[in-house]
Design an enzyme around this catalytic site. Structure first.
Site, PDB file in Angstrom:
ATOM      1  CE  LYS A   1       3.195   3.258   2.670  1.00  0.00           C
ATOM      2  NZ  LYS A   1       2.501   4.123   3.624  1.00  0.00           N
TER       3      LYS A   1
ATOM      4  CG  HIS B   1      -6.479   0.563  -6.463  1.00  0.00           C
ATOM      5  ND1 HIS B   1      -7.472   1.493  -6.341  1.00  0.00           N
ATOM      6  CD2 HIS B   1      -6.385  -0.043  -5.260  1.00  0.00           C
ATOM      7  CE1 HIS B   1      -7.965   1.447  -5.109  1.00  0.00           C
ATOM      8  NE2 HIS B   1      -7.321   0.513  -4.440  1.00  0.00           N
TER       9      HIS B   1
END
Length: 932
Positions: free
Chosen positions: A588, A154
């Site tokens: 999120k 990532h």
């Protein structure tokens, strides 16, 4: 840059050493600044630093205006140098702090017997012995635990590998300052060497010229295996064995391989078209090359130590017989067998090295004698071990052979298990095309979930192949199928353990896992035997990411476990099903408080489902490095899990900058893995204890459930329902520029779109961190808590009680404290002023500030503290002392972003300005010690 940033605990000798190191490195940086830019550069940096410190201690509008004028008046050349000076200063401070952690551990070890370091392996073993946990029960605990730490690519590591290597050299040199045996001249030489290293750091470009390729990322991950993990992991096991023998001297122990590393790098194709089947094969090849290289090095090193002579000792007949067999079957590339025929271990090791070399270079069915499996290498090593013990060379066996045996058990020939990950829609699209061409289903994608399950189950039971060698499939479908063919070939070439897990992003139904099994069946990874049993060597693993997905997860797994064709596939995995939970997207999607609660609910409900079906669950926790993505120290992330959910094992992602902060230095790597081991054993011990029906905890859970509902509404009102919010976010953070940092091979968005839903969680958190809001890590928690407390003393008292007595709630509150402590709304306001719609920008910022103040107020009420992070004074002081050094980079970033964006609107894309923006991003990341 000559002051230490850590001035707390003045009377502590330990902290004095840390301050000494920081001052020492700061002085060296000052010399380098004078050497490179003259006294003028150092004076300029010092002026900005002093003004920033004064702004923090005695803020005033006049001083802020003067400070901004100094920033704005910098020439491009000076500005560039000032940015780099502050950024490199933080790199040096971080090195000093990491070394200090190692120093503190050594201090504890020096006082062993008096003080045992909390969180250490010895601490937990001693506690269990003190609690009269019997040896057989402790052995059962060791047999039951499992922890796999999974490296991912990532894009949150902003530091280049060459810079990390310079950091490592500096760290090793600074560590030598503690050596009391150094002469005055040796200290001078050490200082000269460090000046050279810091100068090299100054003249090394910290920015990448191009985005790393997937194989670049693979090599970056392998760096940690090569430099630290290959040595450190066995040391953790050795320490556990030492402590078991110390506290349970009459028991016999066998420590299983419960702690290992895995990887996504080269296997994670979700949203990354660069990860192909060929890349996955190359990744596995690189893994094996490193593992075999390390074994070769270890065997060559062993030859130096195993010089035992048959003139003095009697080795076992089986060792001599094996040497004769090697002589008859193995042709050495050099004619020189070990020159002393009285030293049988060295002769044996010569042939073992040759077999390793043959394994490295073998292509297909080579006639050269090689190690076909790690088990064959283990057989030779155990043969040597038995012979050593036969002539009472136990110390050599324990010190050298047992360590190498453990390494082979841990790393095999595949080094680390590689997970494959793909988005569920990719499988559905490929299945849709294949079934249409086979005239089985005209429109598979349009079928209901029940109809999909029925069809896929039927296909799993049907022995006939689905794929036709004569059909022409699209490029995307061909690639999907090729991945499974590669996995099948890889298990044959590299061993079954090289790839056993296939993760499915955005799992939304049981059919998503059944599709993977059907593809596995097509290449022989899933097959029903003549006797009706199922052999399966690849397990589909669902990834539940959003709040809605977490709600649906128990029902999906209930359905799957009720399908015999699926349930049978789990048997080959010791009746363990892996389930991954996403911390980033759930946060999120619903905000930090709601995500924490919903993840806990999902963990417990999924565990109940599995228990009903007599299945164990291995939970894979997809935590990021930052607080807004579930980030926390490794041991705390283990202890945060409900004890009843760890029975099938735990996997945890180790992402981005976490890799360098935890595993770049051996001492830090060891401490992190030691703490994780201690936490794992402690959690397993708790899980073994009978859990009483806790009515009080049920009451607490009902309170959190109502708090979560209100927090989610508050969060989503701003993030999803305010039409101006997403524009504000893009304009008042460096989000667009983060995508130009070239820190990862994967795109920042799952699709080529500008929708918030398609934005990955990593840049979402990264951008809020850079702009000092840290919004994803705390926003809406205050409203949620307020909805329950309502200012009523008895309800505030209940929250205080929950904080004191319930580990889930106290951990959540303390994480919120950490986020609020790191956030800085005064600096964030500077970013807010970049919003194009000033009225909307002011409205949204005031809403964020109001929520920040409310959250801070309620947390202080709940904890009984006067200030945020009073309960963690070292971190509180570190943040206080770092802020004045980060602030100049933030003000510079706002200025540069405004200028860059203004020029881009006029089609003047200034590369130098962009470069300076990217340098501030790197500097702030180093200063705040996290990115995404």
């Amino acid at each position: 840059m000559t002051e230490a940033t850590l001035e707390a605990n003045q009377g502590s000798q330990s902290h004095q050493l840390l301050r000494r190191d920081v001052r020492f490195l700061g002085n060296i940086l000052g010399e380098v600044l004078i050497h490179q830019g003259g006294q003028k550069l150092l004076d300029l940096v010092e002026q900005i630093r002093e003004m920033s410190k004064t702004l923090r201690s005695a803020p005033s509008d006049d001083l802020l205006r003067d400070f901004k004028n100094v920033i704005r008046s910098l020439s491009p050349g000076d500005r560039h140098n000032v940015i780099r000076a502050f950024a490199i200063y933080f790199q040096l401070v971080n090195i000093a702090e990491q070394n200090h952690r190692i120093r503190r551990k050594r201090d504890y070890e020096r006082s062993a017997g008096e003080n045992i370091q909390p969180g250490s392996i010895e601490f937990i073993v001693a506690e269990l012995r003190k609690s009269n946990v019997p040896p057989d029960q402790l052995q059962e605990i060791l047999n039951s635990i499992s922890l796999e730490l999974v490296m991912t690519a990532h894009p949150t590591e902003a530091t280049r590998r060459v810079v990390l290597e310079i950091h490592q050299r500096i760290a090793n040199d600074v560590m030598q300052l503690d050596n009391p045996a150094l002469t005055h001249r040796e200290r001078e030489q050490l200082r000269e060497k460090l000046v050279g290293e810091v100068l090299t750091l100054w003249q090394t470009d910290e920015l990448r010229d191009r985005k790393p390729t997937v194989l670049d990322e693979v090599r970056n991950g392998l760096y940690y295996f090569d430099e630290t993990l290959f040595e450190v992991l066995p040391q953790v096991y050795q320490e556990l064995e030492r402590c078991l023998k110390k506290y349970y001297p009459d028991a016999s122990w066998r420590v299983p391989t419960f702690l290992r590393f895995g990887s996504w790098i080269g296997g994670d194709r979700d949203g990354n078209p660069s990860v192909t089947a060929d890349i996955t094969w190359e990744t596995l090849t690189l893994h094996r090359q490193l593992a075999l290289k390390k074994y070769e090095q270890q065997l060559v090193e062993l030859m130096k130590h195993l010089s035992f002579s048959t003139n003095i000792v009697n080795v076992t007949p089986e060792l001599l017989a094996s040497i004769e067999a090697d002589k008859a079957n193995i042709t050495l590339k050099t004619e020189d067998v070990w020159r002393n025929d009285k030293e049988p271990y060295r002769i044996k090791l010569t042939y073992m090295v040759e077999k390793i070399l043959n394994t490295q270079s073998s292509k297909g069915k080579s006639s050269a004698v090689k190690y076909n499996t790690p088990e064959e290498l283990l057989e030779d090593l155990r043969l040597i071990e038995r012979s050593l013990r036969h002539h009472y060379a136990d110390y050599a066996a324990d010190l050298y052979i047992c360590k190498l045996i453990r390494q082979v058990e841990l790393f095999g020939f595949h080094l680390a298990g590689l997970d494959v990950r793909q988005h569920s829609k990719e499988h559905e699209a490929a299945m849709h095309e294949i079934l249409a061409l086979a005239n089985i289903a005209d429109n598979y994608a349009a079928l209901s979930e029940d109809d999909k399950i029925a069809l896929l189950t039927k296909l799993l039971s049907d022995p006939r192949p689905l794929l036709s060698p004569y059909a022409e499939y699209s490029e995307s479908t061909t690639e999907v199928v090729n991945v499974y063919k590669t996995i099948k070939a890889a298990q044959a070439e590299f061993g079954r353990k090289c790839i056993t897990t296939y993760l499915i992003s955005m799992t939304q139904g049981a059919s998503d896992l059944l599709e993977v099994l059907v593809f596995a069946k097509e290449v022989g990874l899933y097959r029903r035997q003549a006797d009706g049993t199922v052999r399966c060597t690849l397990q589909p693993s669902p990834l539940f990411e959003t709040i809605d997905d977490l709600h649906a997860a128990p029902g999906i797994m209930e359905t799957l476990f009720g399908i015999p064709e699926y349930r049978d596939s789990i048997l080959d995995f010791n009746n363990v099903q892996e389930v991954m939970l996403g911390y980033s997207d759930s946060n999120k999607d619903g905000g930090v408080l709601t995500a924490n609660w919903e993840l806990r609910v999902a963990l417990k409900e999924l565990t109940k489902v599995a228990k009903r079906h007599n299945v164990k669950l291995k939970f894979f926790h997809g935590r990021g490095g930052a607080l807004g993505r579930g980030g926390m120290p490794l041991n705390r992330s283990i202890m945060a899990q409900p004890p009843e959910t760890i029975g099938g094992g735990i996997k945890i992602t180790e992402q981005g900058e976490v890799l360098s902060s935890r595993y770049a230095l051996k001492g830090i790597a060891y401490r992190s893995l030691e703490q994780a081991t201690s936490a794992l054993i402690a959690s397993a011990n708790l899980a073994r204890q009978e859990q009483a029906d806790n009515a009080l905890e049920r009451e607490y859970e009902e309170i959190i459930r109502s708090i979560s509902e209100q927090a989610q509404k508050k969060y989503q009102d701003l993030i999803f329902r305010d039409p101006d919010f997403y524009t504000f976010f893009k304009e008042s953070t460096p989000l667009p520029e983060i995508g130009e940092l070239k820190i990862g091979s994967r795109p920042a968005k799952r699709k080529n779109s500008d929708r918030f839903e398609d934005l990955r969680a990593i840049p979402w958190v990264f951008a809020w961190t850079q702009s000092r809001y840290l919004l994803p890590a705390w926003y809406a928690a205050g409203t949620g808590l307020q909805s329950y407390s309502q200012g009523k003393p008895e309800r505030v008292q209940k929250l205080k009680e929950m904080y004191a007595n319930w580990s889930f709630f106290s951990s959540m509150i303390d994480n919120l404290q950490m986020a609020l402590g790191k956030a800085d709304l005064l600096i964030a306001q500077e970013y807010a002023q970049m919003a194009g719609n000033a009225e909307a920008g002011k409205r949204i910022f005031e809403q964020i500030r109001s929520e920040y103040e409310l959250t801070s107020k309620l947390i202080l009420e709940i904890t009984g503290q006067k200030e945020i992070l009073d309960n963690q004074p070292v971190i509180q002081e570190s943040i206080r002392l770092r802020n004045p050094y980060v602030d100049p980079l933030s003000y510079l970033q706002v200025q540069l972003l405004s200028e860059l964006r203004g020029r881009r609107e006029s089609s003047d894309d200034n590369a130098d300005l962009l470069r300076e923006v990217l340098l501030t991003i790197n500097g702030i990341a180093a200063g705040l010690r996290n990115t995404g």
